[in-house]
Design an enzyme around this catalytic site. Structure first.
Site, short mmCIF file in Angstrom:
data_model
loop_
_atom_site.label_atom_id
_atom_site.label_comp_id
_atom_site.label_asym_id
_atom_site.label_seq_id
_atom_site.Cartn_x
_atom_site.Cartn_y
_atom_site.Cartn_z
N ASP A 10 18.81 7.60 -3.36
CA ASP A 10 19.62 6.68 -4.16
C ASP A 10 20.71 6.07 -3.28
O ASP A 10 21.90 6.37 -3.41
CB ASP A 10 20.21 7.41 -5.37
N LYS A 32 12.01 9.79 -3.39
CA LYS A 32 12.00 8.85 -4.50
C LYS A 32 12.75 7.59 -4.10
O LYS A 32 13.90 7.65 -3.65
CB LYS A 32 12.66 9.46 -5.74
N ASP A 59 10.07 4.75 -8.18
CA ASP A 59 10.64 4.97 -9.51
C ASP A 59 11.24 3.67 -10.06
O ASP A 59 12.45 3.47 -10.01
CB ASP A 59 11.70 6.06 -9.39
N LEU A 60 10.37 2.79 -10.59
CA LEU A 60 10.83 1.51 -11.12
C LEU A 60 10.80 1.44 -12.64
O LEU A 60 11.25 0.46 -13.23
CB LEU A 60 10.00 0.36 -10.52
N LYS A 61 10.23 2.45 -13.27
CA LYS A 61 10.26 2.57 -14.74
C LYS A 61 9.85 1.26 -15.44
O LYS A 61 10.60 0.72 -16.26
CB LYS A 61 11.64 3.01 -15.23
N HIS A 63 8.61 -1.46 -17.93
CA HIS A 63 8.61 -1.53 -19.39
C HIS A 63 8.59 -3.01 -19.77
O HIS A 63 9.63 -3.68 -19.74
CB HIS A 63 9.85 -0.84 -19.95
N ASP A 64 7.41 -3.52 -20.11
CA ASP A 64 7.26 -4.93 -20.44
C ASP A 64 5.98 -5.09 -21.26
O ASP A 64 5.36 -4.09 -21.62
CB ASP A 64 7.21 -5.77 -19.15
N ILE A 65 5.57 -6.32 -21.50
CA ILE A 65 4.32 -6.52 -22.22
C ILE A 65 3.17 -6.01 -21.35
O ILE A 65 3.27 -5.98 -20.13
CB ILE A 65 4.12 -8.00 -22.63
N ASN A 67 0.27 -7.06 -20.14
CA ASN A 67 -0.28 -7.83 -19.03
C ASN A 67 0.69 -7.90 -17.86
O ASN A 67 0.27 -7.83 -16.69
CB ASN A 67 -0.65 -9.24 -19.48
N THR A 122 17.39 11.81 -18.68
CA THR A 122 18.19 13.03 -18.77
C THR A 122 19.67 12.72 -18.99
O THR A 122 20.47 13.64 -19.18
CB THR A 122 18.02 13.90 -17.52
N ARG A 184 20.52 20.36 -10.66
CA ARG A 184 21.81 20.59 -9.99
C ARG A 184 21.89 22.03 -9.51
O ARG A 184 21.38 22.94 -10.18
CB ARG A 184 22.98 20.32 -10.95
N GLN A 193 24.57 13.09 -15.80
CA GLN A 193 23.45 13.77 -16.42
C GLN A 193 23.93 14.64 -17.57
O GLN A 193 25.05 15.16 -17.54
CB GLN A 193 22.71 14.63 -15.39
N ARG A 214 21.95 13.83 -5.73
CA ARG A 214 23.28 14.01 -5.17
C ARG A 214 23.54 15.40 -4.61
O ARG A 214 24.34 15.56 -3.68
CB ARG A 214 24.33 13.65 -6.23
#
Length: 239
Positions: A10, A32, A59-61, A63-65, A67, A122, A184, A193, A214
């Site tokens: 990160d 990641k 790790d782009l997560k 979330h869309d339609i 197609n 989380t 952690r 978190q 971290r």
């Protein structure tokens, strides 16, 4: 997957990543790459990490339609990463489309990236779930439902809190991946978190992979912190 630790890179730049990875020059890590780094450095960062011998969770997560997710995954599959993810809240058609895109984009002879779905972050508390997201079901019930949808859609597993792993294992089976952030060391701050556990607690709960950020990346001696991670995962016993 034989490597249970994923180190979250990160960072905002390639320079910061290279500085962090310098002590690990002879170690192959599972790392990641999230939005912060990927949106700054793009696919060249992925290529460099692969050249260094590291495995990659992108790790782009998504979330869309359906197609849009399909076409995006088709492109991401060409990068040769090991693990990608979507939000389960996108629904079964979207998750199935993600797999279709990965299959289409994976080069011939290569294995497609594993695909997992985020259940609830989380950083999400029970109160936030109810008051802000307007989800009246309890956290565990919501997570379990999303995990079931991911399995029905053909995905390889989910991102969840380690505290939810036993229920997911019972519902979705032992081979279903459970990737658990919110890890952690016992004396660390929780920061943003909410649902956190220690490495050893995550192992006892049955987590497939743990994501640690971290506690390692902000440590005075990151390599020593990585060794501590292995030590704690094994209950205080070195391999």
């Amino acid at each position: 997957m034989d490597q249970p630790f994923i180190v979250a890179l990160d960072f905002a730049s390639k320079q910061e990543v290279n500085e962090f990875l310098r002590p690990f020059s002879s170690t192959s890590l599972f790392v990641k790459v999230g939005m912060e780094l990927y949106y700054q450095e793009g696919s060249t960062m992925i290529a460099e990490l692969k050249e260094q011998g590291h495995r990659i969770f992108l790790d782009l997560k998504l979330h869309d339609i359906p197609n849009t997710v399909k076409q995006a995954m088709k492109g991401l599959a060409r990068l040769g990463v090991d693990l990608v993810n979507v939000h389960a809240a996108g629904g079964t058609q979207m998750m199935q489309a993600a797999l279709e895109g990965l299959e289409l984009g994976t080069p011939s002879g290569a294995r497609r990236p594993h695909c997992i779905a985020v259940t609830q972050l989380t950083s999400t508390s029970e109160q936030m779930l109810r008051d802000e997201l307007w989800i009246a079901r309890p956290m565990e019930e919501t997570v379990l439902h999303y995990a079931s949808l991911a399995k029905e859609s053909g995905l390889d597993g989910v991102v969840c809190s380690a505290k939810e792993v036993p229920l997911i294992r019972e519902r979705c089976g032992e081979q279903f991946l459970t990737v658990t952030p919110g890890i952690r060391f016992a004396n660390d701050d929780k920061n943003d978190q909410v649902r956190v556990v220690t490495p050893y607690e995550a192992r006892k709960l049955g987590a497939s992979l743990i994501v640690v950020g971290r506690s390692i990346t902000r440590a005075f001696d990151p390599y020593a912190a990585y060794e501590r991670l292995q030590w704690e995962w094994n209950g205080g016993e070195r391999r």
